[in-house]
Structure formats: structure tokens, C-alpha cells
Design an enzyme around this catalytic site. Sequence first.
Site, short mmCIF file in Angstrom:
data_model
loop_
_atom_site.label_atom_id
_atom_site.label_comp_id
_atom_site.label_asym_id
_atom_site.label_seq_id
_atom_site.Cartn_x
_atom_site.Cartn_y
_atom_site.Cartn_z
N CYS B 113 0.89 -1.17 0.00
CA CYS B 113 0.00 0.00 0.00
C CYS B 113 0.92 1.21 0.00
CB CYS B 113 -0.91 0.01 1.23
SG CYS B 113 -1.82 1.57 1.40
N CYS B 116 -0.61 4.40 2.28
CA CYS B 116 -0.55 4.36 3.74
C CYS B 116 -0.01 3.00 4.13
CB CYS B 116 -1.91 4.68 4.37
SG CYS B 116 -3.34 3.95 3.55
N CYS B 118 -2.42 -0.09 4.15
CA CYS B 118 -3.57 -1.00 4.12
C CYS B 118 -3.10 -2.45 4.09
CB CYS B 118 -4.42 -0.72 2.88
SG CYS B 118 -5.10 0.95 2.86
#
Lengths: 99, 209
Positions: B113, B116, B118
Site C-alpha cells: 500500500c 498508507c 492498508c
Amino acid sequence: MARPPLQVLDAAPGAPVRVRSFQPPGHIRTPHYLRGKCGVIERRLGPFGNPEQLAYGLPGDPLPLYRVRFTMAEVWGGKAERPDDTLDAEIYGHWLEPA
Amino acid sequence: MPHDHLSPSGHPYRADNDMPLTYWQCMEIAMRELLIEKGVTTTAEIAAQIDAMDARSPADGARVVARAWCDPAFRQRLLADASAASRELGFDIGALRLIAVENTQDVHNVIVCTLCSCYPRNLLGLSPDWYKSREYRSRVVVEPRRVLAEFGLTLPDTTTIRVHDSTADMRYIVIPARPAGTEGLDETALAALVTRDSMIGTGLARSPA
């Protein structure tokens, strides 16, 4: 400056698309490194609420979400480790246009 | 006498966290106390949620993978809708929307990700620290082969790598290829071969001893 009205792509798997290259302020879930890049719809998902509204506590307009497949050659040009390795990312319909 | 900051093992001590609360820590405590005061939730419910999250582990994902190796119909359902298939095995994955991507002889998948961190934690538990690092997130999309080699995984040139950037609502699990020499193993024995990293794509399933 006002954002342009949302134009939401309606496309099927296999369709060639381009990620829009606009640079609006605020919470965006379209990675910068993919803006302006061309790929192919891998599958259609959703609808999901527009995260650019949800991030501010607003109701999110339902949008189709697409998994778009890019070649590493398209994303990184001559710097790609291997041109036909791929990168898939989830892009909301208003960030895509037909290519 | 803290003239150096190494423990007897030679590793640095982790700094104590006895500084004042940060803005966001205060915000979290205030919000939690208000929700409890207003009867929206209870301390017991919050503790139960923490326990439930801590109880999730890669072993849950490993059971899903092992079932897919053994049961072709389940494998099809997993590839079509990984959330529904995981629930079918009894896992409480909440609102997790999961996509399973399958490694084959010619294709290797790896998950990241970049925006961020995830991660399908409602199935696999909390993510490893390196998964959240800026280095992994920024490099694996640019030079996946070099990054995988640093994990000890060097893939042949004939293998296509597919990097999946979880940029939005979906989370991902890799179904690693079933190792050779496992024909006689039952599902429990197979699940023990499925590592966390093999389900992120930074490793392969173990070979039987």
C-alpha cells in the site's frame, strides 16, 4: 479554483484507460506516480463512496472503482526492472478517461 | 550510568514513552471517554475488540490457502470472492473486502500500500513493521525484483511479477504456489507451510522438511 465536474468512466474489463493528471488539493487516493499513465481495466468493483468526500465527513457519492493494470514500462519508462512486469492499482471512476 | 544505550545483548534500548501525550493521543482518549460516557460503547466492548484483533494471525490466512490447495471448488470461490470464501471457513473478518491473487509457475504476486499501510488485518492480524515502512512502500513498486531479492527471494526472468498497490477499498492476499512434494499432506500439515510473507508475496510457502 473550482474542481471540474465529475466525469465518471463507465468501462468494462480490457478497456484501455488513462489516469487523469489533474492535481486537486485535499485527500486523494490516486497515487501521484500513476497520474497520466495508461493501463487496462482488470476488473470493475464497487460502487464505493468517493473518498475525497468521505475524508471530510461528507456523504460520499457512489463511484465505480476499477482495478487498472499498468506495465512497469508505462509507469517507469526505461528505468523499469523488467518492462512487462505489471502494477495493479485501484482507481475511482472519476480519475479515469478512455485512452 | 547510561553512558551507552545498548542492552547486555548489544541491542539499543527502546526509548521510554514517558513524555507528555501528543495531540492525537489526547483526542483518542477524549473520544473514547465520551463514547463510553454517552453509552455508545463500553470498556468491555473495547477490550473485547482489542482481544479479537490480537487473536487474528497469519495462521488464519494459512488455513484459507491450504483449503484452496486441497479443494478446487473452494479455490474458485476464493478467487471470485475472497471475503465470502474466508467467512465460509468461519473467520469473522468484519467489513474486510478481500481479493485473492494466485501465484503460478509464470506469475508471482506481491502486495503493497503506497499511500498508507492498508493490510488485510481482519484475516491476517496486524502487519509487520517493515510493511508500513516508507522504504518498502516506495521501493517495491519501482524495483520489486531487487526488493524481493533482499527478502531472499530471487525469481527467474521467466516469471512475471505483478505488484498490487492497495490504493482504495480492497485488501489483498497472495495464494502462494503449493510446494512440490506435498501430495500426501493433509490440510493442517499444508497450512503449517504457509508463512505470513508468502501471503504478502515477499516469500514462498515452505517446503516440507
